[in-house]
Design a protein around this motif. Structure first.
Motif, PDB file in Angstrom:
ATOM      1  N   ASN A   1    -118.725  63.692   7.234  1.00 11.43           N
ATOM      2  CA  ASN A   1    -118.562  64.810   6.308  1.00 11.43           C
ATOM      3  C   ASN A   1    -117.762  64.426   5.060  1.00 11.43           C
ATOM      4  OD1 ASN A   1    -119.694  67.394   7.696  1.00 11.43           O
ATOM      5  ND2 ASN A   1    -118.626  66.280   9.320  1.00 11.43           N
ATOM      6  N   SER A   2    -117.643  63.133   4.808  1.00  9.47           N
ATOM      7  CA  SER A   2    -116.947  62.659   3.612  1.00  9.47           C
ATOM      8  C   SER A   2    -117.950  62.379   2.496  1.00  9.47           C
ATOM      9  CB  SER A   2    -116.144  61.398   3.943  1.00  9.47           C
ATOM     10  OG  SER A   2    -117.013  60.332   4.292  1.00  9.47           O
ATOM     11  N   PRO A   3    -117.489  62.234   1.252  1.00 16.65           N
ATOM     12  CA  PRO A   3    -118.406  61.972   0.134  1.00 16.65           C
ATOM     13  C   PRO A   3    -119.188  60.676   0.343  1.00 16.65           C
ATOM     14  CG  PRO A   3    -116.245  62.634  -0.674  1.00 16.65           C
ATOM     15  CD  PRO A   3    -116.090  62.412   0.798  1.00 16.65           C
ATOM     16  N   PRO A   4    -120.437  60.620  -0.107  1.00 14.11           N
ATOM     17  CA  PRO A   4    -121.254  59.419   0.097  1.00 14.11           C
ATOM     18  C   PRO A   4    -120.722  58.189  -0.620  1.00 14.11           C
ATOM     19  CG  PRO A   4    -122.376  61.013  -1.324  1.00 14.11           C
ATOM     20  CD  PRO A   4    -121.197  61.707  -0.752  1.00 14.11           C
ATOM     21  N   SER A   5    -119.843  58.372  -1.601  1.00 15.33           N
ATOM     22  CA  SER A   5    -119.275  57.226  -2.316  1.00 15.33           C
ATOM     23  C   SER A   5    -118.180  56.521  -1.515  1.00 15.33           C
ATOM     24  CB  SER A   5    -118.696  57.667  -3.666  1.00 15.33           C
ATOM     25  OG  SER A   5    -117.680  58.638  -3.489  1.00 15.33           O
ATOM     26  N   TRP A   6    -117.743  57.134  -0.419  1.00 17.60           N
ATOM     27  CA  TRP A   6    -116.732  56.512   0.435  1.00 17.60           C
ATOM     28  C   TRP A   6    -117.416  55.691   1.524  1.00 17.60           C
ATOM     29  CZ3 TRP A   6    -112.656  60.840   1.861  1.00 17.60           C
ATOM     30  CH2 TRP A   6    -112.137  61.386   0.672  1.00 17.60           C
ATOM     31  N   SER A   7    -116.842  54.542   1.844  1.00 18.30           N
ATOM     32  CA  SER A   7    -117.317  53.792   2.996  1.00 18.30           C
ATOM     33  C   SER A   7    -116.850  54.484   4.267  1.00 18.30           C
ATOM     34  CB  SER A   7    -116.750  52.368   2.961  1.00 18.30           C
ATOM     35  OG  SER A   7    -115.366  52.378   3.309  1.00 18.30           O
ATOM     36  N   ALA A   8    -117.355  54.031   5.395  1.00 21.98           N
ATOM     37  CA  ALA A   8    -116.753  54.444   6.661  1.00 21.98           C
ATOM     38  C   ALA A   8    -115.306  53.948   6.665  1.00 21.98           C
ATOM     39  CB  ALA A   8    -117.521  53.828   7.828  1.00 21.98           C
ATOM     40  N   PRO A   9    -114.414  54.648   7.340  1.00 23.94           N
ATOM     41  CA  PRO A   9    -113.018  54.209   7.374  1.00 23.94           C
ATOM     42  C   PRO A   9    -112.880  52.765   7.830  1.00 23.94           C
ATOM     43  CG  PRO A   9    -113.196  56.416   8.259  1.00 23.94           C
ATOM     44  CD  PRO A   9    -114.598  55.931   8.062  1.00 23.94           C
TER      45      PRO A   9
ATOM     46  N   SER B   1    -116.595  73.292   7.657  1.00 20.06           N
ATOM     47  CA  SER B   1    -116.746  73.642   6.239  1.00 20.06           C
ATOM     48  C   SER B   1    -115.469  73.335   5.462  1.00 20.06           C
ATOM     49  CB  SER B   1    -117.106  75.122   6.097  1.00 20.06           C
ATOM     50  OG  SER B   1    -118.340  75.411   6.719  1.00 20.06           O
ATOM     51  N   THR B   2    -114.315  73.576   6.086  1.00 21.23           N
ATOM     52  CA  THR B   2    -113.042  73.286   5.425  1.00 21.23           C
ATOM     53  C   THR B   2    -112.876  71.791   5.219  1.00 21.23           C
ATOM     54  OG1 THR B   2    -112.050  75.293   6.315  1.00 21.23           O
ATOM     55  CG2 THR B   2    -110.542  73.556   5.619  1.00 21.23           C
ATOM     56  N   LEU B   3    -113.303  70.994   6.183  1.00 23.03           N
ATOM     57  CA  LEU B   3    -113.295  69.546   6.011  1.00 23.03           C
ATOM     58  C   LEU B   3    -114.153  69.137   4.817  1.00 23.03           C
ATOM     59  CD1 LEU B   3    -112.901  66.561   6.859  1.00 23.03           C
ATOM     60  CD2 LEU B   3    -114.777  66.883   8.496  1.00 23.03           C
ATOM     61  N   ARG B   4    -115.351  69.669   4.722  1.00 20.38           N
ATOM     62  CA  ARG B   4    -116.289  69.259   3.676  1.00 20.38           C
ATOM     63  C   ARG B   4    -115.811  69.666   2.280  1.00 20.38           C
ATOM     64  NH1 ARG B   4    -120.936  67.184   4.882  1.00 20.38           N
ATOM     65  NH2 ARG B   4    -121.992  67.980   3.038  1.00 20.38           N
ATOM     66  N   ILE B   5    -115.279  70.890   2.157  1.00 15.15           N
ATOM     67  CA  ILE B   5    -114.828  71.307   0.825  1.00 15.15           C
ATOM     68  C   ILE B   5    -113.555  70.558   0.433  1.00 15.15           C
ATOM     69  CG2 ILE B   5    -113.403  73.291   1.513  1.00 15.15           C
ATOM     70  CD1 ILE B   5    -114.599  74.792  -0.892  1.00 15.15           C
ATOM     71  N   GLY B   6    -112.697  70.277   1.411  1.00 16.60           N
ATOM     72  CA  GLY B   6    -111.459  69.574   1.108  1.00 16.60           C
ATOM     73  C   GLY B   6    -111.664  68.124   0.719  1.00 16.60           C
ATOM     74  N   LEU B   7    -112.653  67.465   1.341  1.00 17.42           N
ATOM     75  CA  LEU B   7    -112.967  66.068   0.997  1.00 17.42           C
ATOM     76  C   LEU B   7    -113.830  65.972  -0.255  1.00 17.42           C
ATOM     77  CD1 LEU B   7    -113.633  64.269   4.402  1.00 17.42           C
ATOM     78  CD2 LEU B   7    -111.485  64.566   3.158  1.00 17.42           C
ATOM     79  N   GLY B   8    -114.361  67.104  -0.701  1.00 21.06           N
ATOM     80  CA  GLY B   8    -115.205  67.093  -1.891  1.00 21.06           C
ATOM     81  C   GLY B   8    -116.658  66.760  -1.609  1.00 21.06           C
ATOM     82  N   ALA B   9    -117.061  66.887  -0.347  1.00 25.64           N
ATOM     83  CA  ALA B   9    -118.448  66.593   0.020  1.00 25.64           C
ATOM     84  C   ALA B   9    -119.371  67.752  -0.310  1.00 25.64           C
ATOM     85  CB  ALA B   9    -118.550  66.267   1.503  1.00 25.64           C
ATOM     86  N   GLU B  10    -118.820  68.970  -0.456  1.00 23.80           N
ATOM     87  CA  GLU B  10    -119.624  70.158  -0.734  1.00 23.80           C
ATOM     88  C   GLU B  10    -118.727  71.201  -1.424  1.00 23.80           C
ATOM     89  OE1 GLU B  10    -123.007  72.824   1.630  1.00 23.80           O
ATOM     90  OE2 GLU B  10    -122.044  71.093   2.554  1.00 23.80           O
ATOM     91  N   SER B  11    -119.338  72.011  -2.295  1.00 20.09           N
ATOM     92  CA  SER B  11    -118.553  72.984  -3.040  1.00 20.09           C
ATOM     93  C   SER B  11    -118.750  74.416  -2.548  1.00 20.09           C
ATOM     94  CB  SER B  11    -118.898  72.937  -4.533  1.00 20.09           C
ATOM     95  OG  SER B  11    -120.262  73.279  -4.734  1.00 20.09           O
ATOM     96  N   TYR B  12    -119.871  74.706  -1.881  1.00 18.08           N
ATOM     97  CA  TYR B  12    -120.191  76.040  -1.369  1.00 18.08           C
ATOM     98  C   TYR B  12    -120.171  77.094  -2.488  1.00 18.08           C
ATOM     99  CZ  TYR B  12    -119.554  73.943   3.216  1.00 18.08           C
ATOM    100  OH  TYR B  12    -119.655  73.126   4.324  1.00 18.08           O
ATOM    101  N   GLN B  13    -120.685  76.737  -3.642  1.00 15.11           N
ATOM    102  CA  GLN B  13    -120.765  77.691  -4.749  1.00 15.11           C
ATOM    103  C   GLN B  13    -121.940  78.632  -4.548  1.00 15.11           C
ATOM    104  OE1 GLN B  13    -118.492  78.023  -7.098  1.00 15.11           O
ATOM    105  NE2 GLN B  13    -117.325  76.367  -6.145  1.00 15.11           N
TER     106      GLN B  13
END
Length: 243
Positions: free
Chosen positions: A96-104, A231-243
């Motif tokens: 659920n992280s942005p696609p520009s990030w590698s796996a940890p 959803s909180t994980l995704r919006i906080g990491l910047g993976a989704e905005s839910y606009q």
């Protein structure tokens, strides 16, 4: 926590969600000495530390190096069930992280002597070729809130330690009504979702967030808690905005 080795493909980490037990064996595992018997079940506040096989030294969580708080790369002593749940959690966090990030590529933290509890201090990924600690305990930001949400998704209790670390013990996740959970809901509604963040109306505010994201309306239900934390994980990491 800088590592110059090539980043692992994200799909290798995501496989952990489907094969947690297999991935838990990744990396060096050294059994604790026979003299270190597991303690009896000990209640600590609302947590219950369960007895079981002695902890083992783990130097990885999935494909990420597991590093002690002082930078020691030798790993930490963790019980098998806790290590497996941490493996599943990290796969979920990465998925659920942005696609520009590698796996940890590295996780830093501490563990109790008995290996029953783990405190998360940092998560490092790569952006391109640059290693970045995107989560660090000392920085209170959207990623910190998001990472806390991801731990609530996988663990029954998440407690903030002095300095901002996030402490977890093994167990089935879900909403319990604990103070840590209701305070978390009110805070992320305010900080990440832009609501009033009223502590007295945490359930109503979470319900409005879930309506916005298309999830179940009741955050206290199992499905609602899972949807809210994801959803909180995704919006906080910047993976989704839910606009």
């Amino acid at each position: 926590m800088t590592d110059q080795s090539p980043p692992f493909p994200r799909r290798r980490l995501l496989a952990g969600a489907a094969a947690t037990s297999a991935l838990a064996a990744v990396g060096t595992t050294v059994l604790a000495p026979a003299g270190h018997a597991a303690p009896a079940t000990v209640p600590t506040g609302t947590e219950t530390i369960r007895s079981g096989p002695a902890p083992a030294v783990r130097d990885r969580i999935a494909t990420a190096r597991l590093i002690a708080a002082d930078g020691d790369p030798a790993g930490l002593r963790l019980r098998t069930d806790l290590h497996e749940r941490l493996t599943a959690w990290l796969a979920f966090w990465s998925a659920n992280s942005p696609p520009s990030w590698s796996a940890p590529v590295a996780v830093r933290g501490t563990a109790t002597l008995g290996g029953d509890a783990f405190t998360l201090l940092a998560v490092e990924v790569r952006r391109g070729e640059t290693p970045v600690e995107v989560f660090t305990a000392a920085r209170s930001d959207a990623v910190h809130r998001a990472t806390e949400a991801s731990l609530h998704h996988h663990f029954p209790t998440v407690r903030r330690s002095v300095g901002g670390g996030l402490r977890v013990v093994d167990g089935s996740p879900g909403f319990t009504g604990a103070t840590e959970q209701t305070a978390f809901v009110a805070e992320v509604c305010r900080d990440l979702w832009g609501t009033a963040g009223r502590s007295a109306d945490w359930r109503g505010e979470a319900g409005r967030v879930l309506t916005r994201t298309g999830g179940p309306a009741d955050v206290t239900a199992r499905s609602g808690w899972a949807a809210f934390t994801r959803s909180t994980l995704r919006i906080g990491l910047g993976a989704e905005s839910y606009q």
